[in-house]
Design an enzyme around this catalytic site. Sequence first.
Site, mmCIF file in Angstrom:
data_model
loop_
_atom_site.group_PDB
_atom_site.id
_atom_site.type_symbol
_atom_site.label_atom_id
_atom_site.label_comp_id
_atom_site.label_asym_id
_atom_site.label_seq_id
_atom_site.Cartn_x
_atom_site.Cartn_y
_atom_site.Cartn_z
ATOM 1 N N LYS A 89 0.991 -1.049 -0.102
ATOM 2 C CA LYS A 89 -0.079 0.145 0.054
ATOM 3 C C LYS A 89 0.918 1.327 0.139
ATOM 4 O O LYS A 89 1.958 1.020 0.645
ATOM 5 C CB LYS A 89 -0.826 -0.074 1.174
ATOM 6 C CG LYS A 89 -1.970 0.974 1.384
ATOM 7 C CD LYS A 89 -2.822 0.945 2.622
ATOM 8 C CE LYS A 89 -3.792 2.122 2.678
ATOM 9 N NZ LYS A 89 -4.682 1.820 3.945
ATOM 10 N N SER A 164 -9.586 1.991 2.739
ATOM 11 C CA SER A 164 -8.903 2.694 2.089
ATOM 12 C C SER A 164 -7.759 1.916 1.317
ATOM 13 O O SER A 164 -7.214 2.347 0.303
ATOM 14 C CB SER A 164 -8.041 3.692 2.957
ATOM 15 O OG SER A 164 -7.325 3.285 3.847
ATOM 16 N N SER A 188 -9.933 -0.366 7.240
ATOM 17 C CA SER A 188 -9.119 -0.530 5.837
ATOM 18 C C SER A 188 -8.432 -1.750 5.333
ATOM 19 O O SER A 188 -8.366 -1.694 4.138
ATOM 20 C CB SER A 188 -8.199 0.754 5.673
ATOM 21 O OG SER A 188 -9.209 2.011 5.590
#
Length: 501
Positions: A89, A164, A188
């Site tokens: 990420k 997210s 997330s």
Amino acid sequence: MTSEAHLSSGATPDLHDLTVTALAKQLRDGKVSAVETAQHFLARAKSQAALGAFLSIDEAATLQQAQAADKRIAAGSAGVLEGVPIAHKDIFVTKDFPTTAGSKMLAGYRSPFDATVVSRMATLGAVTLGKLNCDEFAMGSGNENSAYMPALNPWDTTRIPGGSSGGSAVAVAARLAPAVTGTDTGGSIRQPSSFCGITGIKPTYGRASRYGMVAFASSLDQAGPMARTAEDCALLLSAMCGPDLDRDSTSLDVPAEDYSLRLNDSLEGLRIGLPKEFFGEGLSADVRQAIDAALKEYEKLGAKLVEISLPRTELSIPVYYIIAPAEASSNLSRFDGVKFGHRADQYTDLLDMYKKSRAQGFGDEVKRRIMIGTYVLSHGYYDAYYLQAQKIRRMIADDFQQAFTQCDVIAGPVAPTVAWKLGAKSDPLANYLADIFTLPSSLAGLPGMSVPAGLGEGGMPVGLQLIGNYLQESRLLNAAHRLQQATDFHLRQPSASKLVS
Ligand code: GLN
């Protein structure tokens, strides 16, 4: 054709159909090289660029890491993840790749060091495949707050993948990476895993180092793996976690653990608590049906279902949306255009430079949270909002401890619905409300995971959430693994025809 059907047909499975566990073995056994593996996944990632999973790919950097992995394999010094491509990420800072946190504020930023999670996995041989799309500074529930582009759910590209860690979930679901990292502040890792039909775990707060994770809300942020199976998550989580006391003051001083050891334990007599507040009116019927079916499987495996109560579940939304913005407003004050990040081209004086740099660099949701956070921390409002929220946070944590006197693991939905259509929740509050089932355990700092549990409306995946007491990750992974041996939801994948070509 599912990957299992593929494997059992006797044909050589494509590299992207292998689990991390299987791929790592092939690499160690010399059946495929790390360079070939990296090339295969790079080509796949590029061919599916329209899904918006990646924010950066650097073939040369990846291949260089893969060559080094091949050398270690040849020398007989391979680590457990040797040659396995892992994408991170874009919240984790990396030396070899840019790090943007999904924000224009950090466009082009390169860190001089790797996040602890990244370097730990690299030490065990993982090869970085690229950096993954996410909501700006990890603020969001659908990846639509990325300053670069939305990520599309490979099960239905008119829908969000969740957020997210949206790019992370897309990469695994579309088989663009065998596994990825994500971060979970209020859901997330779990929510995008649920929306994309993959397995993801957020460990106990403090279990994985936050060093080198671009900070959103420091008392909540945690890293974790997202992959196809619980077995893979166990392998990856063991690689990521462990004390990092010199670099993260909230790192737990508890030795690293091998989460693979208890995967096959019997579930006979396991008490699964079902919080009645997670099964109320707000839960859509299709999600409920999938969750109920998964719970029946657990009963067949010998577990006992017990009703419990988490009475302050609803309050977790206002509490989280006070505490997280408060911490964000403080964390994001470092982006002032001076040391790093975007700096406005034109300004009259220092204050004007701060103002213009921040106005240009941050997106709407980030600005909204900075304003809310600054407000709730300001003189006169601190007691009314921030302090109250902290008190209720403590009560929420206590409610879980009360619940764990009646059960060993808590189960319920990850989200009230399946993934929604892109643009369907333009009102920020509508996004916040959808976090209701992931926020309570985040506020309490407990480990939680999402396990594929079936399909709901529109054939979209539904995730079952499992929540454990502090440091009970191996119990969660055990429960998830046993379910995955009894069901095939984790093996289903979006049909190739739905992928953007
Ligand atoms: N959806 C939540 C938020 O917008 C959680 C995000 C996260 O876990 N990073 O803050």
